[in-house]
Design a protein around this motif. Structure first.
Motif, PDB file in Angstrom:
ATOM      1  N   THR A 151      44.030 -40.268 -44.720  1.00 28.66           N
ATOM      2  CA  THR A 151      43.193 -41.045 -45.633  1.00 28.66           C
ATOM      3  C   THR A 151      41.738 -40.584 -45.500  1.00 28.66           C
ATOM      4  O   THR A 151      41.431 -39.646 -44.769  1.00 28.66           O
ATOM      5  CB  THR A 151      43.237 -42.553 -45.308  1.00 28.66           C
ATOM      6  OG1 THR A 151      42.419 -42.811 -44.143  1.00 28.66           O
ATOM      7  CG2 THR A 151      44.660 -43.038 -45.046  1.00 28.66           C
ATOM      8  N   LYS A 152      40.861 -41.299 -46.150  1.00 26.42           N
ATOM      9  CA  LYS A 152      39.422 -40.993 -46.087  1.00 26.42           C
ATOM     10  C   LYS A 152      38.872 -41.078 -44.668  1.00 26.42           C
ATOM     11  O   LYS A 152      37.754 -40.623 -44.402  1.00 26.42           O
ATOM     12  CB  LYS A 152      38.646 -41.947 -46.992  1.00 26.42           C
ATOM     13  CG  LYS A 152      38.718 -43.406 -46.551  1.00 26.42           C
ATOM     14  CD  LYS A 152      37.981 -44.307 -47.518  1.00 26.42           C
ATOM     15  CE  LYS A 152      38.035 -45.764 -47.051  1.00 26.42           C
ATOM     16  NZ  LYS A 152      37.324 -46.671 -47.987  1.00 26.42           N
ATOM     17  N   GLY A 174      41.655 -42.542 -50.999  1.00 25.51           N
ATOM     18  CA  GLY A 174      41.451 -43.985 -50.974  1.00 25.51           C
ATOM     19  C   GLY A 174      42.751 -44.740 -51.191  1.00 25.51           C
ATOM     20  O   GLY A 174      43.756 -44.170 -51.606  1.00 25.51           O
ATOM     21  N   SER A 231      39.766 -35.452 -45.591  1.00 23.21           N
ATOM     22  CA  SER A 231      40.429 -36.151 -46.702  1.00 23.21           C
ATOM     23  C   SER A 231      39.500 -37.214 -47.276  1.00 23.21           C
ATOM     24  O   SER A 231      38.674 -37.783 -46.558  1.00 23.21           O
ATOM     25  CB  SER A 231      41.726 -36.808 -46.217  1.00 23.21           C
ATOM     26  OG  SER A 231      42.316 -37.571 -47.258  1.00 23.21           O
ATOM     27  N   MET A 232      39.653 -37.467 -48.579  1.00 25.03           N
ATOM     28  CA  MET A 232      38.913 -38.553 -49.227  1.00 25.03           C
ATOM     29  C   MET A 232      39.872 -39.548 -49.876  1.00 25.03           C
ATOM     30  O   MET A 232      39.479 -40.306 -50.761  1.00 25.03           O
ATOM     31  CB  MET A 232      37.958 -37.985 -50.286  1.00 25.03           C
ATOM     32  CG  MET A 232      36.730 -37.304 -49.724  1.00 25.03           C
ATOM     33  SD  MET A 232      35.599 -36.779 -51.045  1.00 25.03           S
ATOM     34  CE  MET A 232      34.153 -36.282 -50.114  1.00 25.03           C
ATOM     35  N   LYS A 236      31.694 -33.977 -46.711  1.00 23.63           N
ATOM     36  CA  LYS A 236      31.502 -35.077 -45.752  1.00 23.63           C
ATOM     37  C   LYS A 236      30.421 -34.731 -44.730  1.00 23.63           C
ATOM     38  O   LYS A 236      29.614 -35.595 -44.354  1.00 23.63           O
ATOM     39  CB  LYS A 236      32.824 -35.396 -45.049  1.00 23.63           C
ATOM     40  CG  LYS A 236      33.808 -36.159 -45.916  1.00 23.63           C
ATOM     41  CD  LYS A 236      34.987 -36.639 -45.078  1.00 23.63           C
ATOM     42  CE  LYS A 236      35.702 -37.773 -45.782  1.00 23.63           C
ATOM     43  NZ  LYS A 236      36.741 -38.392 -44.952  1.00 23.63           N
TER      44      LYS A 236
END
Length: 240
Positions: A12-13, A21, A18-19, A218
Motif C-alpha cells: 500500500t501507500k 490507496g 507504492s501509492m 516520495k
C-alpha cells in the motif's frame, strides 16, 4: 466447503515504492473477485491495520502482515499484531513472528533482478523448521525461469506453497492469487493450503519502472534530494 480467492504479498501507500490507496484496493479486489487479501508493506503493518476495517466493511477480509528486511533478505510475517523492526537477523525475525503466533512466509526465494531482497537458500535451509510457506511464483518475476526456480526451492523442502502477488500498482491487484477452502483460523488456513490451486500471470514489466518513479516522487516530497540522486545513479549504473 466453499472455495475462496486469497491474494497474498501486497503493498500500500505505506511502502516506500507504492501509492496504492484503499479505494483502489477496494475497486480492483471487487472487480477481480478477491475474497481475502494479505497486506504486507515493507517494514510496517500500518497498511494492513488501516485498510482492514475499511475493506472488511465491503466483505473483503484482511490478513495483517509485514515484509521485513532482515540482515540477509526479506521475510514476510502473516497474521501479525505488532510491527517487527527491520535489520534483525533472519533467526531473530522469525522468532519475532512466532512470538506473535504469526506465520512465516518466504517471498521470492529466487530472483536475479532483486537479489538484494532474496533470502539465500542457506538461510532458508538453516531456518526450515520454523518456515511455514514458501512462495512458488511471484507476480513481479521478470522471467519465467525465476518462477521455475522458486517452485523448485519450495518443493525441495516440502513446504506449503503460495503464489505471491507482490502488487505495488493498482493494475497488479487480483492477477496472481490462490484458491483454497474457506477458513476461520490460522491453523485452518495452513491446513487448507495442502489442497491449493494457483492462478498465475506473468509480470507486467512496466510495473517495475512505475515503482521506481513512485519511490523518487516520495523522496522528493520528503525533501530527500541526496537519496533521489543515489537511486538515479544506481539505475543508470545498472544500465551500463
Amino acid at each position: 466447503m466453499e472455495k475462496i480467492r486469497v491474494e497474498v504479498h501486497t503493498h500500500t501507500k505505506y511502502s516506500k515504492d507504492s501509492m496504492l490507496g484503499k479505494y483502489l484496493y477496494l475497486i480492483m479486489l471487487k472487480v477481480r473477485k478477491i475474497d481475502i487479501i494479505a497486506i504486507t508493506d515493507h517494514n510496517t503493518i500500518k497498511g494492513g491495520v488501516e485498510y482492514k476495517d475499511f475493506l472488511e466493511k465491503y466483505r473483503i477480509r484482511v490478513i495483517v502482515g509485514e515484509e521485513v528486511f532482515t540482515t540477509k533478505g526479506e521475510i514476510i510475517g502473516l497474521f501479525l499484531e505488532k510491527e517487527i523492526l527491520a535489520g534483525l537477523s533472519p533467526e531473530e525475525t522469525i522468532k519475532e513472528i512466532k512470538e506473535q503466533n504469526g506465520i512465516v512466509y518466504i517471498p521470492h526465494p529466487y530472483d536475479e533482478k532483486r537479489y538484494r531482497t532474496v533470502l539465500p537458500v542457506e538461510e532458508i535451509e538453516k531456518n526450515i523448521e520454523d518456515i511455514d510457506i514458501i512462495e512458488c511464483h511471484n507476480g513481479r518475476n521478470i522471467r519465467e525461469e525465476f518462477s521455475i526456480k522458486q517452485e523448485e526451492i519450495a518443493n525441495r523442502y516440502n513446504k506449503l506453497k503460495m503464489v505471491g502477488s507482490d502488487a505495488h500498482i493498482f493494475f497488479e491487484l487480483g492477477r496472481n492469487f490462490n484458491i483454497i477452502k474457506n477458513f476461520s483460523s490460522k491453523e485452518e488456513f495452513l491446513s487448507n493450503l495442502k489442497e491449493i490451486e494457483f492462478s498465475k500471470k506473468s509480470c507486467i514489466q512496466i510495473s517495475h519502472q512505475l515503482t521506481k518513479i513512485v519511490r523518487i516522487i516520495k523522496l522528493l516530497l520528503k525533501g530527500e534530494i541526496s537519496e533521489v540522486f543515489r537511486v538515479i545513479r544506481k539505475k543508470y549504473k545498472g544500465r551500463k
